[in-house]
Design a protein around this motif. Structure first.
Motif, mmCIF file in Angstrom:
data_model
loop_
_atom_site.group_PDB
_atom_site.id
_atom_site.type_symbol
_atom_site.label_atom_id
_atom_site.label_comp_id
_atom_site.label_asym_id
_atom_site.label_seq_id
_atom_site.Cartn_x
_atom_site.Cartn_y
_atom_site.Cartn_z
ATOM 1 N N PRO A 1 0.827 -1.212 0.000
ATOM 2 C CA PRO A 1 0.000 0.000 0.000
ATOM 3 C C PRO A 1 0.859 1.260 0.000
ATOM 4 N N TYR B 1 2.450 -6.595 8.924
ATOM 5 C CA TYR B 1 1.025 -6.778 8.675
ATOM 6 C C TYR B 1 0.850 -8.048 7.845
ATOM 7 N N SER C 1 8.783 3.339 14.243
ATOM 8 C CA SER C 1 8.277 2.055 14.724
ATOM 9 C C SER C 1 8.173 1.115 13.531
ATOM 10 N N ALA D 1 1.049 8.368 18.064
ATOM 11 C CA ALA D 1 0.710 7.970 16.699
ATOM 12 C C ALA D 1 1.730 7.020 16.101
ATOM 13 N N GLU D 2 3.000 7.242 16.414
ATOM 14 C CA GLU D 2 4.017 6.425 15.752
ATOM 15 C C GLU D 2 3.996 4.983 16.233
ATOM 16 N N ASN D 3 3.367 4.745 17.374
ATOM 17 C CA ASN D 3 3.306 3.388 17.895
ATOM 18 C C ASN D 3 1.978 2.710 17.638
ATOM 19 N N LYS E 1 4.483 -5.726 16.241
ATOM 20 C CA LYS E 1 5.164 -4.448 16.085
ATOM 21 C C LYS E 1 6.287 -4.327 17.103
ATOM 22 N N THR F 1 8.627 -0.899 18.766
ATOM 23 C CA THR F 1 8.654 0.561 18.731
ATOM 24 C C THR F 1 10.027 1.161 19.000
ATOM 25 N N PHE G 1 3.467 -8.187 4.964
ATOM 26 C CA PHE G 1 4.018 -6.875 4.628
ATOM 27 C C PHE G 1 4.801 -6.330 5.808
ATOM 28 N N SER H 1 6.572 3.269 10.429
ATOM 29 C CA SER H 1 5.760 4.478 10.586
ATOM 30 C C SER H 1 6.594 5.682 10.197
ATOM 31 N N GLU I 1 -1.304 1.083 16.132
ATOM 32 C CA GLU I 1 -1.763 0.203 15.073
ATOM 33 C C GLU I 1 -2.792 0.921 14.215
ATOM 34 N N ALA I 2 -2.663 0.746 12.908
ATOM 35 C CA ALA I 2 -3.689 1.219 11.979
ATOM 36 C C ALA I 2 -4.587 0.038 11.647
ATOM 37 N N PHE J 1 6.591 -2.601 11.848
ATOM 38 C CA PHE J 1 5.397 -3.436 11.906
ATOM 39 C C PHE J 1 5.490 -4.571 10.883
ATOM 40 N N LEU K 1 -2.697 -6.169 11.660
ATOM 41 C CA LEU K 1 -1.405 -6.128 12.323
ATOM 42 C C LEU K 1 -1.046 -7.492 12.875
#
Lengths: 117, 116
Positions: A43, B36, B32, A101-103, B49, B51, B89, B93, A105-106, B34, B46
């Motif tokens: 994405p 996915y 951070s 925000a940087e940590n 992750k 950080t 994936f 961030s 989850e979206a 991740f 997710l």
């Protein structure tokens, strides 16, 4: 709450037509993102809303693209005068603002697959 | 700018085999990291992750350690199952624009197929 919801799931349109997609984020999530995913790629970020304010737009978002989030809840992404190169999966994601925000989850919706013929 | 490079797929493994999917990144600051996963017909979700440097993320038997010195975040699982078949994936961030957005920068994805 069933998560991020996107509608429609699939859209086939003729080149030159306008299309609009809808995203309903998880309630209470103030941050909302749109991404585009083409075949074989990850994405790519398009745009970001915090509440109703559109605070960031990618260079990928040409002037044929417009996004809104009028009441800070659902969002729409419109593509005008579609081109074949617009064929992709359009993903919406949301995240809460109470965490860093940087940590954070979206949470992603299942996406809208657009095919321009 | 920020970028993520992950192992090209597809990867096909037999059930109970060991899995490694390599991921390296380029970023300013301290992003951070991740992983996915996208199961067939489903949205991205997710998996795990981390950080900060040396953190280990883990979930469902998968692990990845944030290695700042090698700018890597490799995904591992000791014994894969058929149900692990999906596209994975790696993401980070950022970049942070100052507008409150921490959009994700993704790798291209690695398709894993596990056969019985």
């Amino acid at each position: 709450d069933t998560g991020v919801s996107q509608d429609p799931r699939h859209k086939i349109t003729k080149r030159g037509q306008n299309v609009t997609f809808r995203c309903d984020p998880i309630s209470e999530h103030n941050r909302l993102y749109w991404y585009r995913q083409t075949l074989g790629q990850g994405p790519e970020f398009l745009t970001y809303f915090q509440n109703e304010a559109q605070l960031e737009k990618s260079r990928l978002l040409s002037d044929r693209f417009s996004a809104e989030r009028p009441k800070g809840s659902f969002s729409t992404l419109e593509i005008q005068r579609t081109e074949q190169g617009d064929s992709a999966m359009y993903l919406c994601a949301s995240s809460p603002t109470w965490a860093r925000a940087e940590n954070t989850e979206a949470f992603f919706g299942q996406g809208t697959r657009l095919t321009v013929v | 700018g920020n970028s993520v490079t992950q192992m090209e797929g597809p990867v096909t493994l037999s059930e109970e085999a060991f899995l490694t999917i390599n991921c390296t990144y380029t970023a300013t600051g301290y992003p951070s990291l991740f992983w996915y996963v996208q199961y067939p017909g489903e949205g991205l979700q997710l998996l795990l992750k981390a950080t900060k440097a040396d953190d280990k993320g883990s979930n469902k038997g998968f692990e990845a350690t944030y290695r700042k010195e090698t700018t890597s975040f490799h995904l591992e699982k000791g014994s894969v199952q058929v149900s692990d078949s999906a596209v994975y994936f790696c993401a980070l961030s950022g970049p942070y624009s100052g507008a409150g957005s921490y959009q994700l920068t993704f790798g291209k994805g690695t398709k894993l197929s596990v056969i019985p």
